[in-house]
Design a protein around this motif. Structure first.
Motif, PDB file in Angstrom:
ATOM      1  N   PHE A   1       0.806  -1.220   0.000  1.00  0.00           N
ATOM      2  CA  PHE A   1       0.000   0.000   0.000  1.00  0.00           C
ATOM      3  C   PHE A   1       0.846   1.281   0.000  1.00  0.00           C
ATOM      4  O   PHE A   1       0.304   2.367   0.135  1.00  0.00           O
ATOM      5  CB  PHE A   1      -0.968  -0.016   1.175  1.00  0.00           C
TER       6      PHE A   1
ATOM      7  N   ARG B   1      -0.329   8.858   0.984  1.00  0.00           N
ATOM      8  CA  ARG B   1      -1.279   8.086   1.788  1.00  0.00           C
ATOM      9  C   ARG B   1      -0.841   8.034   3.243  1.00  0.00           C
ATOM     10  O   ARG B   1       0.344   8.121   3.550  1.00  0.00           O
ATOM     11  CB  ARG B   1      -1.378   6.643   1.260  1.00  0.00           C
TER      12      ARG B   1
ATOM     13  N   ILE C   1      -9.247   2.985   2.056  1.00  0.00           N
ATOM     14  CA  ILE C   1      -8.961   1.619   1.633  1.00  0.00           C
ATOM     15  C   ILE C   1      -8.744   0.784   2.888  1.00  0.00           C
ATOM     16  O   ILE C   1      -7.956   1.172   3.763  1.00  0.00           O
ATOM     17  CB  ILE C   1      -7.709   1.559   0.738  1.00  0.00           C
TER      18      ILE C   1
ATOM     19  N   GLY D   1      -7.340  -4.559  -1.265  1.00  0.00           N
ATOM     20  CA  GLY D   1      -7.639  -3.188  -0.891  1.00  0.00           C
ATOM     21  C   GLY D   1      -9.134  -2.980  -1.053  1.00  0.00           C
ATOM     22  O   GLY D   1      -9.630  -2.842  -2.170  1.00  0.00           O
TER      23      GLY D   1
ATOM     24  N   GLU E   1      -5.287  -2.659  -7.873  1.00  0.00           N
ATOM     25  CA  GLU E   1      -4.166  -1.917  -7.293  1.00  0.00           C
ATOM     26  C   GLU E   1      -3.881  -0.616  -8.028  1.00  0.00           C
ATOM     27  O   GLU E   1      -3.516   0.393  -7.415  1.00  0.00           O
ATOM     28  CB  GLU E   1      -2.921  -2.798  -7.288  1.00  0.00           C
TER      29      GLU E   1
ATOM     30  N   TYR F   1      -5.927   2.525  -6.676  1.00  0.00           N
ATOM     31  CA  TYR F   1      -5.930   2.935  -5.276  1.00  0.00           C
ATOM     32  C   TYR F   1      -5.943   4.464  -5.148  1.00  0.00           C
ATOM     33  O   TYR F   1      -6.779   5.044  -4.442  1.00  0.00           O
ATOM     34  CB  TYR F   1      -4.704   2.380  -4.544  1.00  0.00           C
ATOM     35  N   ASP F   2      -4.996   5.129  -5.803  1.00  0.00           N
ATOM     36  CA  ASP F   2      -4.928   6.581  -5.683  1.00  0.00           C
ATOM     37  C   ASP F   2      -6.127   7.259  -6.337  1.00  0.00           C
ATOM     38  O   ASP F   2      -6.602   8.292  -5.846  1.00  0.00           O
ATOM     39  CB  ASP F   2      -3.631   7.108  -6.291  1.00  0.00           C
TER      40      ASP F   2
ATOM     41  N   TRP G   1      -9.159   6.166  -6.350  1.00  0.00           N
ATOM     42  CA  TRP G   1     -10.254   6.076  -5.379  1.00  0.00           C
ATOM     43  C   TRP G   1     -10.064   7.096  -4.256  1.00  0.00           C
ATOM     44  O   TRP G   1     -11.007   7.786  -3.870  1.00  0.00           O
ATOM     45  CB  TRP G   1     -10.341   4.664  -4.805  1.00  0.00           C
TER      46      TRP G   1
END
Length: 223
Positions: free
Chosen positions: A18, A56, A104, A134, A184, A187-188, A190
């Protein structure tokens, strides 16, 4: 609906997968509603333009979203999953959805009951490649009558009546549901998405990328 999951046990895997700098101490691994576990959100100061601020951050929060208007934390026992179809209007979730408080939830696996034998058999569902999941969620914060601040989170779910794997779980008469597992590479996206963009992430995860077993976790421990 997912009320039981395994958070990521290995701190180094959690940091690597992550892309996290620091992980707070505490929290549980074998997670049930009301337990404290880690969730990941966009860093509070990610937009200040300081290269030293990571994109994050990971915080500890209650599994089960506690809205700001709650009088105590008991509501977490009912708010651990948010239906994507109604999340924008349900009082418990609508503020977090409107504010795009995306997070996440890192997980090694989650559990669902398999009723095909006529009995509820707890079944462990994980990624087929062994990597962490995630799970898309929403976070909030709540201030206790004593002034203490508690973070919390909920998992977003979607209909899975036609999903080759997830349609096996829960009673035959129940609607089939699935947590939203993020790819994956999104992720950013979202974590940065606006409220208007949120619905585009509510997609079923490919069944061939998941595996299931009836083995239960062992050596339960704290982080």
């Amino acid at each position: 609906m997912c009320s039981h999951y395994e958070s990521v046990r290995d701190r180094q895997i959690l940091k690597r997968h992550f892309q996290l700098d620091d992980i707070p101490e505490g929290g549980k691994w074998d997670m049930w509603p009301g337990y404290l576990g880690p969730f990941i959100r966009r860093h509070e100061f990610a937009d200040v333009g300081d290269d030293a601020v990571p994109e994050r951050e990971v915080l500890l929060g209650s599994f089960g979203l506690i809205p700001h208007w709650a009088t105590d934390t008991k509501i977490a026992r009912q708010t651990y999953n948010a239906r994507s179809e109604t999340v924008a209007v349900k009082p418990s979730y609508r503020d977090a959805w409107k504010k795009a408080h995306h997070c996440i939830i890192p997980a090694d696996a989650f559990y669902e009951p398999d009723w095909r034998s006529g009995k509820a058999i707890p079944t462990r569902i994980s990624r087929a490649d062994g990597e962490p999941m995630g799970i898309a969620g929403l976070w909030s914060w709540w201030k206790s009558p004593k002034g203490d601040v508690l973070h919390s989170y909920t998992m977003l779910t979607i209909n899975a009546d036609e999903h080759p794997l997830m349609k096996q779980f829960h009673k035959p008469t129940d609607e089939k549901r699935m947590v939203v597992i993020l790819p994956e590479n999104r992720y950013d996206e979202w974590l940065r998405a606006t409220a208007d963009q949120s619905a585009a992430f509510m997609e079923l995860y490919p069944s061939e990328a998941l595996q299931s077993s009836t083995s239960m976790p062992g050596n339960l421990r704290l982080f």
